[in-house]
Write a protein that holds these residues in place. Structure first.
Motif, mmCIF file in Angstrom:
data_model
loop_
_atom_site.group_PDB
_atom_site.id
_atom_site.type_symbol
_atom_site.label_atom_id
_atom_site.label_comp_id
_atom_site.label_asym_id
_atom_site.label_seq_id
_atom_site.Cartn_x
_atom_site.Cartn_y
_atom_site.Cartn_z
ATOM 1 N N THR A 115 0.869 -1.182 0.000
ATOM 2 C CA THR A 115 0.000 0.000 0.000
ATOM 3 C C THR A 115 0.908 1.234 0.000
ATOM 4 O O THR A 115 2.137 1.122 -0.185
ATOM 5 C CB THR A 115 -0.917 -0.003 1.238
ATOM 6 N N PHE A 116 0.310 2.407 0.210
ATOM 7 C CA PHE A 116 1.100 3.645 0.188
ATOM 8 C C PHE A 116 1.446 4.143 1.574
ATOM 9 O O PHE A 116 2.545 4.616 1.820
ATOM 10 C CB PHE A 116 0.322 4.743 -0.574
ATOM 11 N N ARG A 117 0.478 4.018 2.519
ATOM 12 C CA ARG A 117 0.657 4.703 3.807
ATOM 13 C C ARG A 117 0.762 3.769 5.000
ATOM 14 O O ARG A 117 0.890 4.224 6.122
ATOM 15 C CB ARG A 117 -0.480 5.722 4.010
ATOM 16 N N ASP A 118 0.678 2.449 4.801
ATOM 17 C CA ASP A 118 0.888 1.527 5.918
ATOM 18 C C ASP A 118 2.384 1.497 6.263
ATOM 19 O O ASP A 118 3.202 2.112 5.571
ATOM 20 C CB ASP A 118 0.374 0.120 5.540
ATOM 21 N N GLN A 176 -8.906 2.974 -7.181
ATOM 22 C CA GLN A 176 -7.745 3.878 -7.201
ATOM 23 C C GLN A 176 -6.498 3.081 -7.556
ATOM 24 O O GLN A 176 -5.431 3.647 -7.740
ATOM 25 C CB GLN A 176 -7.559 4.518 -5.823
ATOM 26 N N ASN A 177 -6.626 1.772 -7.616
ATOM 27 C CA ASN A 177 -5.459 0.932 -7.866
ATOM 28 C C ASN A 177 -5.107 0.934 -9.347
ATOM 29 O O ASN A 177 -5.989 0.954 -10.201
ATOM 30 C CB ASN A 177 -5.720 -0.504 -7.396
ATOM 31 N N VAL A 178 -3.813 0.863 -9.612
ATOM 32 C CA VAL A 178 -3.371 0.894 -11.007
ATOM 33 C C VAL A 178 -2.987 -0.506 -11.486
ATOM 34 O O VAL A 178 -2.692 -0.701 -12.666
ATOM 35 C CB VAL A 178 -2.205 1.897 -11.194
ATOM 36 N N ILE A 221 -13.424 0.187 0.226
ATOM 37 C CA ILE A 221 -12.715 -0.991 0.729
ATOM 38 C C ILE A 221 -11.205 -0.773 0.602
ATOM 39 O O ILE A 221 -10.693 -0.494 -0.497
ATOM 40 C CB ILE A 221 -13.135 -2.250 -0.081
ATOM 41 N N GLY A 222 -10.501 -0.848 1.731
ATOM 42 C CA GLY A 222 -9.035 -0.794 1.710
ATOM 43 C C GLY A 222 -8.463 0.510 1.216
ATOM 44 O O GLY A 222 -7.479 0.522 0.489
ATOM 45 N N THR A 223 -9.060 1.622 1.635
ATOM 46 C CA THR A 223 -8.509 2.932 1.247
ATOM 47 C C THR A 223 -8.505 3.851 2.461
ATOM 48 O O THR A 223 -9.478 3.866 3.233
ATOM 49 C CB THR A 223 -9.288 3.546 0.057
ATOM 50 N N GLY A 267 -11.507 -5.428 9.343
ATOM 51 C CA GLY A 267 -10.822 -6.682 9.077
ATOM 52 C C GLY A 267 -10.219 -6.625 7.674
ATOM 53 O O GLY A 267 -10.328 -5.612 6.970
ATOM 54 N N LYS A 268 -9.556 -7.710 7.290
ATOM 55 C CA LYS A 268 -8.922 -7.749 5.968
ATOM 56 C C LYS A 268 -9.950 -8.052 4.885
ATOM 57 O O LYS A 268 -10.801 -8.952 5.064
ATOM 58 C CB LYS A 268 -7.843 -8.830 5.946
ATOM 59 N N ALA A 269 -9.839 -7.346 3.773
ATOM 60 C CA ALA A 269 -10.820 -7.514 2.689
ATOM 61 C C ALA A 269 -10.857 -8.960 2.191
ATOM 62 O O ALA A 269 -11.931 -9.506 1.939
ATOM 63 C CB ALA A 269 -10.484 -6.563 1.543
ATOM 64 N N GLY A 270 -9.679 -9.581 2.081
ATOM 65 C CA GLY A 270 -9.625 -10.948 1.554
ATOM 66 C C GLY A 270 -10.313 -11.954 2.462
ATOM 67 O O GLY A 270 -10.745 -13.012 2.021
#
Ligand code: OAD
Length: 235
Positions: A28-31, A96-98, A181-183, A223-226
């Motif tokens: 990720t970017f900010r974790d 937002q994912n590339v 989700i996850g952002t 929780g985790k998306a997966g």
């Protein structure tokens, strides 16, 4: 995790961020191990960086292409593709994912608002973005377009306008259920999408910790998306 009860009239808008690809091994970017902990975005992901040092920019995106090229979709990507299959045109995924993991899992109704890692475009002419998975690592020459312009990654950099905003805001105004989700909820305009949806939609956040824009959500599922999405979206 209980299943989300969709109504037959629901129109669903899903915004995903880097957290959805984290379980596929894409940072990720900010974790704690995020990209912006190791790189300054002004130096690798801005028009200024491109003007100053395009080789460094290509080094950064070549590294990201290398990492993403071996990643595989995880259960979160698959759950979203399955949800699209059951909702059809009542579903839109905005990422937002590339990376291309959503597509690899089967998603088709998808908008890449920050661009696509495996596409490039010319920085000078209006030639359409084209598929490009080449690695330009420490290139002696920046790849060139036939027009003479420089070939750049097809990415929305800081200070540039995201893609597909008309389509995105039309769908936000029309949705009845909004998932983020996850952002982390820190980058505009995506961080404000929930505010637009909130006027008429339920807004639900899914991720391991509350996002910065937590006040915009009617519900948060931590929780985790997966691990969560397959049950949350099970038919
Ligand atoms: P961030 O790195 O800012 O946030 C990632 C989020 O994912 C955090 O809130 C984590 O808690 C969460 N997360 C981590 N693991 C997760 C998991 N297994 N399941 C679910 N969530 C998890 O990434 P984004 O919000 O996507 O833009 O960043 C937004 C934009 O900022 C990016 O598109 C990029 C970046 O600068 C550009 O490069 C233009």
């Amino acid at each position: 995790m209980t299943r989300f009860a969709f109504r037959s009239s629901d129109r669903v808008f899903v915004l995903t961020g880097a957290g959805v690809s984290a379980e596929s091994g894409i940072p990720t970017f900010r974790d704690a191990d995020g990209l912006w902990r190791n790189y300054r975005f002004e130096e690798v992901a801005s028009p200024h960086a491109w003007r100053r040092d395009p080789r460094l920019v290509w080094d950064f995106y070549s590294m990201r292409r290398r990492v993403a090229s071996t990643a595989k979709p995880n259960p979160a990507h698959r759950a979203l593709a399955a949800l699209e299959k059951s909702l059809g045109d009542r579903f839109l995924l905005c990422t937002q994912n590339v990376d291309s993991l959503h597509e690899q899992a089967g998603s088709q109704r998808i908008l890449h608002m920050h661009g696509e890692l495996f596409k490039s475009r010319c920085d000078s002419c209006s030639r359409s973005p084209f598929d490009d998975s080449n690695l330009y690592e420490s290139p002696s020459e920046i790849p060139r377009c036939p027009c003479g312009g420089k070939i750049r990654p097809h990415i929305c950099w800081f200070g540039e306008t995201p893609f597909h905003l008309n389509e995105i805001f039309a769908a936000l105004g029309d949705c009845t259920v909004f998932f983020a989700i996850g952002t982390s909820g820190t980058v505009e305009p995506a961080a404000s999408f929930a505010a637009h949806a909130l006027r008429r939609a339920k807004t639900i956040y899914v991720g391991p910790e509350p996002p910065a824009n937590r006040h915009l959500f009617t519900e948060s599922i931590l929780g985790k998306a997966g691990e969560l999405l397959s049950s949350l979206f099970s038919p």
